[in-house]
Design an enzyme around this catalytic site. Structure first.
Site, PDB file in Angstrom:
ATOM      1  N   PRO A   1      27.113  49.506  49.633  1.00 12.63           N
ATOM      2  CA  PRO A   1      27.837  48.951  48.608  1.00 12.63           C
ATOM      3  C   PRO A   1      28.588  50.098  47.881  1.00 12.63           C
ATOM      4  O   PRO A   1      28.078  50.973  47.280  1.00 12.63           O
ATOM      5  CB  PRO A   1      27.004  48.102  48.059  1.00 12.63           C
ATOM      6  CG  PRO A   1      25.609  48.298  48.358  1.00 12.63           C
ATOM      7  CD  PRO A   1      25.557  49.094  49.738  1.00 12.63           C
TER       8      PRO A   1
ATOM      9  N   ASP B   1      55.478  47.499  50.966  1.00 13.59           N
ATOM     10  CA  ASP B   1      55.937  46.412  49.892  1.00 13.59           C
ATOM     11  C   ASP B   1      57.314  46.335  49.710  1.00 13.59           C
ATOM     12  O   ASP B   1      58.013  47.108  50.507  1.00 13.59           O
ATOM     13  CB  ASP B   1      55.137  46.588  48.742  1.00 13.59           C
ATOM     14  CG  ASP B   1      55.585  48.099  48.057  1.00 13.59           C
ATOM     15  OD1 ASP B   1      56.542  48.609  48.379  1.00 13.59           O
ATOM     16  OD2 ASP B   1      54.917  48.650  47.101  1.00 13.59           O
TER      17      ASP B   1
END
Lengths: 154, 154, 154, 154
Positions: free
Chosen positions: B75, B33
């Site tokens: 999941p 970033d």
């Protein structure tokens, strides 16, 4: 998978002005790289969603459209971008999306990312209107784009 | 979709040392970033693939495993990370992945991202071994993890 | 880099209701994985920007704030998420962000991603208000969060 | 920021065979979209890192190179990709990267993503060797690429 694109005769062209959809995008911190500007692959992700947003605007929601017309989707054949002005996080830009040309079984897409009145990034795409090849279910092939799909963008 | 997790009795535990898989990851420019360090959501993406790499190592390739065991997948119920030392592009890090605990229908995952001998990031996951609920195909529910799956990680 | 977090005495707490900022996010095709649902690292990216959006709402724009208060930023110490209900592309969700607790030099963040009235994903963060360590410019350390920063969120 | 690209006279060309760097990439679950294939913006991210890997191979590590030669980086002017064959998670592909042409202050890059012997994706880039404009620090401009940089790729 091999894509067979039909003859590239243009059905629409410069004479028939096509619909343009504009959406606002805020550049996020996570879109930017150590140079402090948008990491350019992110523009392609923004453009991709701008196209589905453009389809949705004329009533063609991606997963419904696929079922309704019996296609597997609109796979990309080629895409390109030109970068004129960088953006940084916090910038609010506008993406204008249009389909300038429909051919028999493919179409071109144009995205213009604007900062105010300045064209900052321009993206182009060629996509195929693709269905499973009935002769070979492991292949997909371009099929004719229905006239009622094209009509929605005029 | 609602996930029903079975009773949380531990089947494996601190007494049974579990297999660890290590993989090297090079931090890329696009992982970072504007502060010049890894944008932390990227660590979760690295950890996700580290888990499937860990399964593949014991012969359980994700898409085959799903078919073989009649599940919809694994999941995530919850995940967390602690960040001790940042990394920047060009750094080569090591991710050590293990499944410290199997329960009846869920399991915990531990990832340790190492820079040399230093623990830089630690990630934990709880995932469910989930199948379609036969009583309601719109729901999924935890089902017992087969013993032969667990045995592969011992 | 080592982060020194100050004493964890809470300055704000359950008695002082804190400001909540809500933003709408449309789930995009590229946010989703082969299971057709959001690839969970994407939720962390959404939450990250939700926090900077929350700061901006009270007049603290990230890059200005960093300069104004002489900090290097608000590095993450730990973050976690619980996943209750998946989302797929085209879904429009709401993210509610608040800072439930300020400590001397760190603060906690809470994100609640809502689908209608249902809590679909919950995210928590601990971040440090960090400046360069004057004794060692290669290190950063937590410094006291200015009272006027905290006051903006009450 | 406006990029001034110098005259486009080719310094290298088809007669001087240029160095090619190949790296292996494993397609991850999180690289893929609901169609089960790589979300195409991810290819651009892979190609970007392939270029810095190509530079590193000849001893030019991105952040050192920038300092050593007094440039701000190699901003992209335009990039494009053609997609012939899709890939899915678990696939191991090879990316071959070369710089087929150096001009005075810009260069072209070619990436070929191979699945076995099949060309699956082809990417092209034009980048500028860019420094701060001494007449206007808010602008960057193309500056001549040093001969010793070019020589490393022959």
């Amino acid at each position: 998978m091999i894509v067979e694109v039909g003859a590239a005769k243009s059905i629409t062209g410069p004479d028939s002005p096509m619909l343009t959809t504009t959406r606002e995008v805020t550049i996020e911190w996570g879109d930017c790289d150590p140079a402090g500007i948008v990491f350019y692959p992110r523009y392609f992700a923004m453009f991709d969603w701008s196209l589905w947003n453009h389809f949705a605007r004329v009533g063609l929601v991606k997963h419904e459209m696929v079922r309704q017309y019996g296609i597997v989707g609109c796979p990309m054949v080629d895409t390109g971008s030109r970068f004129m002005v960088p953006s940084k996080y916090g910038d609010v830009v506008r993406i204008e999306t249009t389909i300038p040309e429909f051919r028999r079984s493919s179409f071109r897409v144009l995205h213009r990312l604007m900062k105010g009145d300045t064209l900052a990034v321009e993206g182009t795409e060629t996509r195929v209107w693709a269905a499973k090849d009935p002769d070979n279910p492991d292949r997909i092939k371009g099929v004719p784009i229905p006239e009622d799909v094209i009509a929605r963008f005029r």
